[in-house]
Design an enzyme around this catalytic site. Structure first.
Site, short mmCIF file in Angstrom:
data_model
loop_
_atom_site.label_atom_id
_atom_site.label_comp_id
_atom_site.label_asym_id
_atom_site.label_seq_id
_atom_site.Cartn_x
_atom_site.Cartn_y
_atom_site.Cartn_z
N GLY A 1 -80.01 11.06 -7.36
CA GLY A 1 -81.10 10.79 -8.30
C GLY A 1 -80.65 10.96 -9.74
O GLY A 1 -81.32 11.61 -10.54
N ALA A 2 -79.53 10.31 -10.07
CA ALA A 2 -78.94 10.50 -11.41
C ALA A 2 -79.20 9.33 -12.35
O ALA A 2 -78.60 9.23 -13.41
CB ALA A 2 -77.45 10.77 -11.29
N SER A 3 -80.10 8.43 -11.96
CA SER A 3 -80.40 7.31 -12.86
C SER A 3 -81.33 7.73 -13.99
O SER A 3 -81.41 7.05 -15.01
CB SER A 3 -81.02 6.15 -12.07
OG SER A 3 -82.21 6.55 -11.43
N VAL B 1 -81.27 8.58 -0.20
CA VAL B 1 -80.74 9.79 0.43
C VAL B 1 -81.69 10.39 1.46
O VAL B 1 -81.36 11.39 2.09
CB VAL B 1 -80.30 10.85 -0.61
CG1 VAL B 1 -79.11 10.37 -1.41
CG2 VAL B 1 -81.44 11.27 -1.51
N ASN C 1 -80.52 16.55 -6.06
CA ASN C 1 -81.55 16.52 -7.10
C ASN C 1 -82.67 15.52 -6.82
O ASN C 1 -83.82 15.77 -7.18
CB ASN C 1 -80.87 16.18 -8.45
CG ASN C 1 -81.87 15.80 -9.51
OD1 ASN C 1 -82.53 16.65 -10.11
ND2 ASN C 1 -82.02 14.50 -9.76
N SER D 1 -87.99 24.01 -7.53
CA SER D 1 -89.04 23.91 -8.55
C SER D 1 -89.73 25.25 -8.66
O SER D 1 -89.82 26.01 -7.68
CB SER D 1 -90.07 22.86 -8.16
OG SER D 1 -91.21 22.98 -8.99
N TYR E 1 -95.82 19.43 -2.15
CA TYR E 1 -94.61 19.52 -2.99
C TYR E 1 -94.04 20.93 -2.97
O TYR E 1 -92.84 21.14 -2.78
CB TYR E 1 -94.97 19.10 -4.41
CG TYR E 1 -93.83 19.15 -5.40
CD1 TYR E 1 -92.77 18.24 -5.33
CD2 TYR E 1 -93.81 20.10 -6.43
CE1 TYR E 1 -91.73 18.29 -6.26
CE2 TYR E 1 -92.78 20.15 -7.35
CZ TYR E 1 -91.73 19.23 -7.26
OH TYR E 1 -90.70 19.27 -8.18
N THR F 1 -92.28 21.77 0.16
CA THR F 1 -90.92 21.20 0.26
C THR F 1 -89.94 22.03 -0.56
O THR F 1 -88.80 22.25 -0.15
CB THR F 1 -90.84 19.73 -0.21
OG1 THR F 1 -91.12 19.63 -1.61
CG2 THR F 1 -91.78 18.84 0.57
P1 NAP Z 1 -87.45 11.56 -12.04
O1 NAP Z 1 -87.33 11.47 -13.51
O2 NAP Z 1 -88.62 10.96 -11.34
O3 NAP Z 1 -86.11 10.97 -11.39
C1 NAP Z 1 -85.97 10.93 -9.99
C2 NAP Z 1 -84.58 10.44 -9.65
O4 NAP Z 1 -84.45 10.45 -8.21
C3 NAP Z 1 -84.33 9.02 -10.11
O5 NAP Z 1 -83.00 8.90 -10.50
C4 NAP Z 1 -84.58 8.21 -8.83
O6 NAP Z 1 -83.82 7.02 -8.81
C5 NAP Z 1 -84.06 9.16 -7.77
N1 NAP Z 1 -84.58 8.90 -6.45
C6 NAP Z 1 -85.88 8.83 -6.06
N2 NAP Z 1 -85.96 8.61 -4.74
C7 NAP Z 1 -84.67 8.55 -4.29
C8 NAP Z 1 -84.08 8.35 -3.03
N3 NAP Z 1 -84.84 8.17 -1.94
N4 NAP Z 1 -82.72 8.34 -2.93
C9 NAP Z 1 -81.96 8.52 -4.03
N5 NAP Z 1 -82.46 8.72 -5.25
C10 NAP Z 1 -83.80 8.73 -5.38
O7 NAP Z 1 -87.41 13.08 -11.53
P2 NAP Z 1 -87.04 14.43 -12.33
O8 NAP Z 1 -88.26 14.88 -13.04
O9 NAP Z 1 -85.77 14.26 -13.06
O10 NAP Z 1 -86.84 15.42 -11.08
C11 NAP Z 1 -85.58 15.60 -10.48
C12 NAP Z 1 -85.65 16.79 -9.54
O11 NAP Z 1 -86.08 17.95 -10.25
C13 NAP Z 1 -86.63 16.62 -8.37
O12 NAP Z 1 -86.09 17.19 -7.21
C14 NAP Z 1 -87.85 17.39 -8.84
O13 NAP Z 1 -88.62 17.86 -7.75
C15 NAP Z 1 -87.19 18.52 -9.60
N6 NAP Z 1 -88.08 19.13 -10.60
C16 NAP Z 1 -88.55 18.40 -11.67
C17 NAP Z 1 -89.39 19.02 -12.58
C18 NAP Z 1 -89.93 18.31 -13.80
O14 NAP Z 1 -90.76 18.92 -14.50
N7 NAP Z 1 -89.50 17.10 -14.11
C19 NAP Z 1 -89.76 20.36 -12.40
C20 NAP Z 1 -89.28 21.05 -11.30
C21 NAP Z 1 -88.43 20.43 -10.41
P3 NAP Z 1 -84.49 5.56 -8.66
O15 NAP Z 1 -85.43 5.39 -9.81
O16 NAP Z 1 -83.35 4.64 -8.67
O17 NAP Z 1 -85.21 5.60 -7.34
#
Ligand code: NAP
Length: 263
Positions: free
Chosen positions: A28-30, A80, A106, A158, A171, A174
């Site tokens: 999830g690094a995009s 993934v 991630n 999280s 959530y 998980t």
């Molecule tokens: P985000 O901006 O929504 O980005 C999610 C990333 O995951 C994107 O690169 C997406 O790529 C990829 N992804 C989604 N489904 C996928 C799959 N099935 N296989 C491979 N890649 C996939 O999310 P984020 O906020 O950066 O969160 C990242 C992590 O941090 C998550 O595990 C989230 O639970 C955790 N987290 C986030 C926060 C927050 O406040 N943002 C807080 C606590 C924890 P595509 O667009 O190409 O699908």
């Protein structure tokens, strides 16, 4: 030659193993936190695999930024949450680079639904990616790390795993599973020189947070002692530190990074 150039550039001899650069796979690094981790690990001297599932242009942009800063890597599209795709990805990465030193589990999704409104599809999607996906990646990467007798796995948890937010039962369940997984894997893999830790961010300004209505976001900021959301770079800083040898004796821990929200 590549080794000399990169080593001279970053003075990071420790990121070279034999003749090969150390390799980090970030799922999830995009976008968001994963992107920040990928850029940071590339800056630290790792060759980085930018995994994603849909956003081709965004993933390519992550790689372009890595390369513009003098780094190395590749993009790899794979869902993934699907074991066959994970197996293929790890096989291809290994074929390309011959090793995997760091896995940042991630890729994750959030779906907020109150108990009585929980859709079975929400339950399936969240557990398939946030739990099964982490296990699939850890399992397939560990098979390679066993042979290397070294490696570091970081699981993105999280603060919701420790601090209850109404509407997040699925959530947070998980992410609670991610914390337990982290402890168990640390025990299972420690003897093979593999460390496993988790980072538990609070509210981090990414697309995931942009999706929350403005009013609700303001209310959340009020609850945070530091009075702001965190940044993806701040999470990446913690990941960078945890994978480094500075933390060589730390495994099985969950590190909260939440501006004090959970206090
Ligand atoms: P985000 O901006 O929504 O980005 C999610 C990333 O995951 C994107 O690169 C997406 O790529 C990829 N992804 C989604 N489904 C996928 C799959 N099935 N296989 C491979 N890649 C996939 O999310 P984020 O906020 O950066 O969160 C990242 C992590 O941090 C998550 O595990 C989230 O639970 C955790 N987290 C986030 C926060 C927050 O406040 N943002 C807080 C606590 C924890 P595509 O667009 O190409 O699908």
């Amino acid at each position: 030659m590549l080794r000399e150039v990169l080593t001279a550039q970053w003075c990071l001899e420790s990121k070279v193993e034999g003749d090969r650069m150390k390799v980090a796979l970030v799922t999830g690094a995009s976008k968001g936190i994963g992107k920040a981790c990928a850029l940071r690990l590339a800056k630290d001297g790792y060759t980085v695999v930018v995994n994603y599932s849909n956003s081709d242009a965004a993933a390519q942009e992550t790689l372009s930024q890595i390369q513009a800063a003098g780094g190395e890597g590749m993009v790899y599209k794979a869902d993934v949450s699907k074991l066959d795709q994970v197996k293929l990805m790890i096989r291809e990465v290994f074929k390309a680079y011959g090793r995997i030193d760091v896995l940042v589990n991630n890729a994750g999704i959030v779906r907020d639904e109150y108990l009585l409104m929980i859709n079975p599809d929400t339950l399936d999607k969240c557990f398939e990616l946030n739990v099964k996906g982490y296990i699939y990646c850890a399992q397939q990467v560990a098979l390679k790390m066993f042979k290397q007798k070294s490696g570091v796995i970081i699981n993105m948890s999280s603060v919701s795993s420790k601090f209850a937010l109404a509407g997040q039962s699925v959530y947070s369940a998980t992410k609670g599973a991610v914390n337990s997984l982290t402890q168990t894997l640390a025990k299972e893999l420690g003897g093979y020189g593999i460390r496993v830790n988790a980072v538990a961010p609070g509210f981090i300004a990414t697309e995931m947070i942009d999706a929350i209505p403005e009013e609700k976001r303001k209310a959340y900021v009020e609850q945070i002692p530091l009075k702001r959301f965190g940044t993806a770079d701040e999470v990446a800083n913690m990941v960078s530190a945890l994978v480094s040898d500075q933390f060589a004796y730390v495994t099985g821990q969950v590190f909260v990074l939440d501006g004090g929200l959970s206090l």
